[in-house]
Design a protein around this motif. Structure first.
Motif, PDB file in Angstrom:
ATOM      1  N   SER A  77      18.086  94.331 117.853  1.00 42.57           N
ATOM      2  CA  SER A  77      19.329  94.980 117.455  1.00 42.57           C
ATOM      3  C   SER A  77      20.531  94.061 117.598  1.00 42.57           C
ATOM      4  O   SER A  77      20.558  93.166 118.443  1.00 42.57           O
ATOM      5  CB  SER A  77      19.556  96.249 118.281  1.00 42.57           C
ATOM      6  N   SER A  78      21.519  94.312 116.751  1.00 39.19           N
ATOM      7  CA  SER A  78      22.805  93.632 116.789  1.00 39.19           C
ATOM      8  C   SER A  78      23.809  94.556 116.106  1.00 39.19           C
ATOM      9  O   SER A  78      23.599  95.775 116.058  1.00 39.19           O
ATOM     10  CB  SER A  78      22.721  92.270 116.095  1.00 39.19           C
ATOM     11  N   PHE A  79      24.878  93.997 115.577  1.00 35.29           N
ATOM     12  CA  PHE A  79      25.858  94.784 114.833  1.00 35.29           C
ATOM     13  C   PHE A  79      25.887  94.313 113.387  1.00 35.29           C
ATOM     14  O   PHE A  79      25.816  93.113 113.108  1.00 35.29           O
ATOM     15  CB  PHE A  79      27.252  94.655 115.462  1.00 35.29           C
ATOM     16  N   GLY A  80      25.963  95.289 112.477  1.00 38.49           N
ATOM     17  CA  GLY A  80      26.030  95.002 111.054  1.00 38.49           C
ATOM     18  C   GLY A  80      27.308  95.549 110.458  1.00 38.49           C
ATOM     19  O   GLY A  80      28.275  95.834 111.166  1.00 38.49           O
ATOM     20  N   ASP A  81      27.313  95.734 109.146  1.00 37.64           N
ATOM     21  CA  ASP A  81      28.510  96.212 108.458  1.00 37.64           C
ATOM     22  C   ASP A  81      28.927  97.605 108.906  1.00 37.64           C
ATOM     23  O   ASP A  81      30.102  97.953 108.860  1.00 37.64           O
ATOM     24  CB  ASP A  81      28.270  96.226 106.937  1.00 37.64           C
ATOM     25  N   ASP A  82      27.972  98.422 109.340  1.00 36.79           N
ATOM     26  CA  ASP A  82      28.251  99.810 109.706  1.00 36.79           C
ATOM     27  C   ASP A  82      27.975 100.081 111.176  1.00 36.79           C
ATOM     28  O   ASP A  82      27.543 101.176 111.546  1.00 36.79           O
ATOM     29  CB  ASP A  82      27.416 100.756 108.828  1.00 36.79           C
ATOM     30  N   GLY A  83      28.228  99.090 112.014  1.00 34.75           N
ATOM     31  CA  GLY A  83      28.067  99.299 113.445  1.00 34.75           C
ATOM     32  C   GLY A  83      26.715  98.840 113.957  1.00 34.75           C
ATOM     33  O   GLY A  83      26.056  97.976 113.353  1.00 34.75           O
ATOM     34  N   TYR A  84      26.317  99.411 115.084  1.00 32.27           N
ATOM     35  CA  TYR A  84      25.057  99.038 115.731  1.00 32.27           C
ATOM     36  C   TYR A  84      23.904  99.222 114.759  1.00 32.27           C
ATOM     37  O   TYR A  84      23.847 100.215 114.022  1.00 32.27           O
ATOM     38  CB  TYR A  84      24.865  99.913 116.965  1.00 32.27           C
ATOM     39  N   ALA A  85      22.989  98.253 114.742  1.00 32.11           N
ATOM     40  CA  ALA A  85      21.940  98.242 113.732  1.00 32.11           C
ATOM     41  C   ALA A  85      20.697  97.565 114.291  1.00 32.11           C
ATOM     42  O   ALA A  85      20.735  96.957 115.364  1.00 32.11           O
ATOM     43  CB  ALA A  85      22.422  97.521 112.474  1.00 32.11           C
ATOM     44  N   MET A  86      19.599  97.665 113.548  1.00 33.86           N
ATOM     45  CA  MET A  86      18.340  97.072 113.993  1.00 33.86           C
ATOM     46  C   MET A  86      17.616  96.457 112.806  1.00 33.86           C
ATOM     47  O   MET A  86      17.499  97.066 111.739  1.00 33.86           O
ATOM     48  CB  MET A  86      17.454  98.142 114.636  1.00 33.86           C
ATOM     49  N   ARG A 139      26.511  90.791 111.966  1.00 36.04           N
ATOM     50  CA  ARG A 139      27.930  90.465 111.864  1.00 36.04           C
ATOM     51  C   ARG A 139      28.486  90.154 113.258  1.00 36.04           C
ATOM     52  O   ARG A 139      28.022  90.688 114.258  1.00 36.04           O
ATOM     53  CB  ARG A 139      28.708  91.646 111.263  1.00 36.04           C
ATOM     54  N   ALA A 140      29.518  89.311 113.293  1.00 43.15           N
ATOM     55  CA  ALA A 140      30.173  89.001 114.562  1.00 43.15           C
ATOM     56  C   ALA A 140      30.789  90.262 115.152  1.00 43.15           C
ATOM     57  O   ALA A 140      31.283  91.142 114.430  1.00 43.15           O
ATOM     58  CB  ALA A 140      31.239  87.933 114.348  1.00 43.15           C
ATOM     59  N   LEU A 141      30.735  90.342 116.469  1.00 45.16           N
ATOM     60  CA  LEU A 141      31.304  91.485 117.174  1.00 45.16           C
ATOM     61  C   LEU A 141      32.809  91.495 116.987  1.00 45.16           C
ATOM     62  O   LEU A 141      33.488  90.480 117.178  1.00 45.16           O
ATOM     63  CB  LEU A 141      30.942  91.388 118.659  1.00 45.16           C
ATOM     64  N   ASP A 142      33.343  92.649 116.606  1.00 43.68           N
ATOM     65  CA  ASP A 142      34.763  92.757 116.286  1.00 43.68           C
ATOM     66  C   ASP A 142      35.397  93.812 117.190  1.00 43.68           C
ATOM     67  O   ASP A 142      35.618  94.952 116.793  1.00 43.68           O
ATOM     68  CB  ASP A 142      34.952  93.123 114.811  1.00 43.68           C
ATOM     69  N   VAL A 143      35.659  93.427 118.432  1.00 44.16           N
ATOM     70  CA  VAL A 143      36.306  94.317 119.400  1.00 44.16           C
ATOM     71  C   VAL A 143      37.391  93.514 120.117  1.00 44.16           C
ATOM     72  O   VAL A 143      37.328  92.286 120.185  1.00 44.16           O
ATOM     73  CB  VAL A 143      35.299  94.894 120.415  1.00 44.16           C
ATOM     74  N   VAL A 160      26.501  82.846 125.978  1.00 46.11           N
ATOM     75  CA  VAL A 160      26.201  81.845 124.955  1.00 46.11           C
ATOM     76  C   VAL A 160      26.885  82.107 123.602  1.00 46.11           C
ATOM     77  O   VAL A 160      26.635  81.397 122.646  1.00 46.11           O
ATOM     78  CB  VAL A 160      24.674  81.726 124.739  1.00 46.11           C
ATOM     79  N   HIS A 161      27.727  83.153 123.524  1.00 48.68           N
ATOM     80  CA  HIS A 161      28.474  83.500 122.302  1.00 48.68           C
ATOM     81  C   HIS A 161      27.558  84.019 121.193  1.00 48.68           C
ATOM     82  O   HIS A 161      27.727  85.144 120.723  1.00 48.68           O
ATOM     83  CB  HIS A 161      29.298  82.313 121.784  1.00 48.68           C
ATOM     84  N   ASP A 162      26.622  83.192 120.748  1.00 42.75           N
ATOM     85  CA  ASP A 162      25.682  83.596 119.704  1.00 42.75           C
ATOM     86  C   ASP A 162      24.388  83.996 120.413  1.00 42.75           C
ATOM     87  O   ASP A 162      23.548  83.155 120.736  1.00 42.75           O
ATOM     88  CB  ASP A 162      25.433  82.437 118.731  1.00 42.75           C
ATOM     89  N   VAL A 206      36.795  90.439 122.621  1.00 42.54           N
ATOM     90  CA  VAL A 206      36.268  89.134 122.210  1.00 42.54           C
ATOM     91  C   VAL A 206      37.218  88.400 121.262  1.00 42.54           C
ATOM     92  O   VAL A 206      36.890  87.322 120.778  1.00 42.54           O
ATOM     93  CB  VAL A 206      34.878  89.275 121.546  1.00 42.54           C
ATOM     94  N   LYS A 207      38.378  88.962 121.011  1.00 39.92           N
ATOM     95  CA  LYS A 207      39.301  88.368 120.033  1.00 39.92           C
ATOM     96  C   LYS A 207      39.760  86.963 120.443  1.00 39.92           C
ATOM     97  O   LYS A 207      40.030  86.118 119.599  1.00 39.92           O
ATOM     98  CB  LYS A 207      40.519  89.269 119.847  1.00 39.92           C
ATOM     99  N   ASP A 208      39.866  86.736 121.754  1.00 45.28           N
ATOM    100  CA  ASP A 208      40.409  85.453 122.195  1.00 45.28           C
ATOM    101  C   ASP A 208      39.332  84.421 122.473  1.00 45.28           C
ATOM    102  O   ASP A 208      39.617  83.343 122.993  1.00 45.28           O
ATOM    103  CB  ASP A 208      41.253  85.659 123.452  1.00 45.28           C
ATOM    104  N   ARG A 209      38.086  84.703 122.119  1.00 43.54           N
ATOM    105  CA  ARG A 209      37.019  83.727 122.341  1.00 43.54           C
ATOM    106  C   ARG A 209      37.086  82.622 121.296  1.00 43.54           C
ATOM    107  O   ARG A 209      37.466  82.845 120.142  1.00 43.54           O
ATOM    108  CB  ARG A 209      35.656  84.413 122.320  1.00 43.54           C
ATOM    109  N   GLU A 210      36.686  81.442 121.702  1.00 43.29           N
ATOM    110  CA  GLU A 210      36.788  80.277 120.833  1.00 43.29           C
ATOM    111  C   GLU A 210      35.816  80.349 119.663  1.00 43.29           C
ATOM    112  O   GLU A 210      36.093  79.856 118.574  1.00 43.29           O
ATOM    113  CB  GLU A 210      36.518  79.014 121.659  1.00 43.29           C
ATOM    114  N   PHE A 211      34.641  80.971 119.890  1.00 45.59           N
ATOM    115  CA  PHE A 211      33.610  81.059 118.864  1.00 45.59           C
ATOM    116  C   PHE A 211      33.306  82.518 118.541  1.00 45.59           C
ATOM    117  O   PHE A 211      33.499  83.393 119.380  1.00 45.59           O
ATOM    118  CB  PHE A 211      32.332  80.367 119.342  1.00 45.59           C
ATOM    119  N   PRO A 212      32.810  82.820 117.335  1.00 41.01           N
ATOM    120  CA  PRO A 212      32.404  84.190 117.015  1.00 41.01           C
ATOM    121  C   PRO A 212      31.292  84.655 117.958  1.00 41.01           C
ATOM    122  O   PRO A 212      30.454  83.867 118.398  1.00 41.01           O
ATOM    123  CB  PRO A 212      31.894  84.084 115.571  1.00 41.01           C
TER     124      PRO A 212
END
Length: 312
Positions: free
Chosen positions: A219-228, A184-188, A150-152, A191-197
């Motif tokens: 949990s998700s990802f924040g400015d400093d990596g994995y976060a809760m 924050r959107a996953l930055d790996v 579902v992207h998001d 997922v770079k070629d996905r249409e949506f963040p």
């Protein structure tokens, strides 16, 4: 033989406090490589003080006919109606990832399948189901609808039958990961070629405060990596609506946690850190309870639970 936490590789730690026997059980994703290759199962560890642990002991081992053979994730154990129930995530070729319920008459297991396969929708990619029993005694599964589909990433609630054998009714949408200001959107590269963040949702865990208000760790990802972070139910019920706290509770390289209670009734946060395999370890941090949330205790105060000393 006693083992310190620093020697136990584990992700997604979950602590079950056992007042009658004055001890704790630690569960989690315990295979050496949970990402690929054949799975062994889930192990548990036993402790009197949250510092040193006995184990591992097998909590779940699949039978030869069990449908899933790899990627066993995030077991949680809840006492319900006189039995113990393990909620865990499984996948198999030709089957999407989902949460199945296992059960045992003893908290340490061994656990055997209870539901007929996953209780999450079979055509959804789902993970990290947790049990929530509402104030009317109705059991709910709260789980993540995974970003891979579902992207998001979303957090959903699903009513369960009173015997926890199956789902009942349609899933209820609670929130998307992107709603949290800290996420924050996953930055790996994958997922770079996905249409949506892409935004990740992991590890929901619900907790009823003394005030009666209902909060959720996730949990998700924040400015400093994995976060809760923490979401709060504005209605006090599982269906919400849910409001997101602005700042993450734990902001750097750790997450997928839950709120435990010590034998003398003080609260502590459980999470894994760092978020890299094979270095992940369980860590415990004292919590202070406020009227509508929990916060990490200031140094020298709080539950005094064992932990590493760094903070997010």
């Amino acid at each position: 033989m006693s083992t310190p936490l620093t020697d136990i590789q584990i992700r997604d730690p979950f602590v079950l406090t056992l007042p009658d026997s004055h001890e704790y059980l630690l569960f989690g994703s315990t295979d050496k490589n949970i990402w690929s290759g054949p799975a062994t199962g889930f192990d548990s560890y036993r402790s009197k003080d949250l510092v040193t642990w006995e184990g591992p002991s097998p909590a779940f081992r699949p039978s030869p006919t069990f449908w899933s053979r790899e990627q066993y994730w995030a077991p949680e154990v809840h006492e319900y109606q006189g039995r113990y129930f393990m909620f865990a995530t499984f996948i198999a070729p030709g089957h999407l990832r989902g949460t199945q319920i296992l059960s045992s008459g003893q908290p340490e297991g061994p656990y055997q399948p209870w539901s007929d396969g996953p209780v999450t929708p079979r055509n959804w990619q789902c993970l990290d189901g947790t049990l929530h029993v509402d104030q009317e005694g109705m059991p709910w599964l709260v789980f993540c609808h995974e970003w891979k589909q579902v992207h998001d990433g979303a957090v959903m609630a699903q009513r369960l039958t009173s015997d926890l054998r199956s789902a009942e009714g349609a899933p209820v949408f609670l929130f998307n990961a992107s709603e949290a200001p800290w996420a924050r959107a996953l930055d790996v590269p994958s997922v770079k070629d996905r249409e949506f963040p892409v935004y990740v949702t992991d590890g929901p865990y619900l907790f009823r405060l003394t005030s009666g208000r209902l909060i959720m760790l996730w949990s998700s990802f924040g400015d400093d990596g994995y976060a809760m972070g923490i979401a709060r139910s504005e209605s006090g019920t599982v269906v919400g609506p849910w409001a997101q706290e602005t700042e993450a509770l734990w902001s750097a390289n750790g997450g997928h946690g839950m709120i435990g209670r010590t034998l003398d009734h003080r609260l502590f946060l459980t999470l894994h850190q760092p978020n890299s395999t094979p270095n992940e370890r369980a860590a415990f941090f004292p919590l202070d309870e406020l009227e509508d949330t929990v916060v990490l205790s200031s140094p020298g105060t709080g539950a005094g639970a064992t932990s590493a000393t760094q903070r997010g």
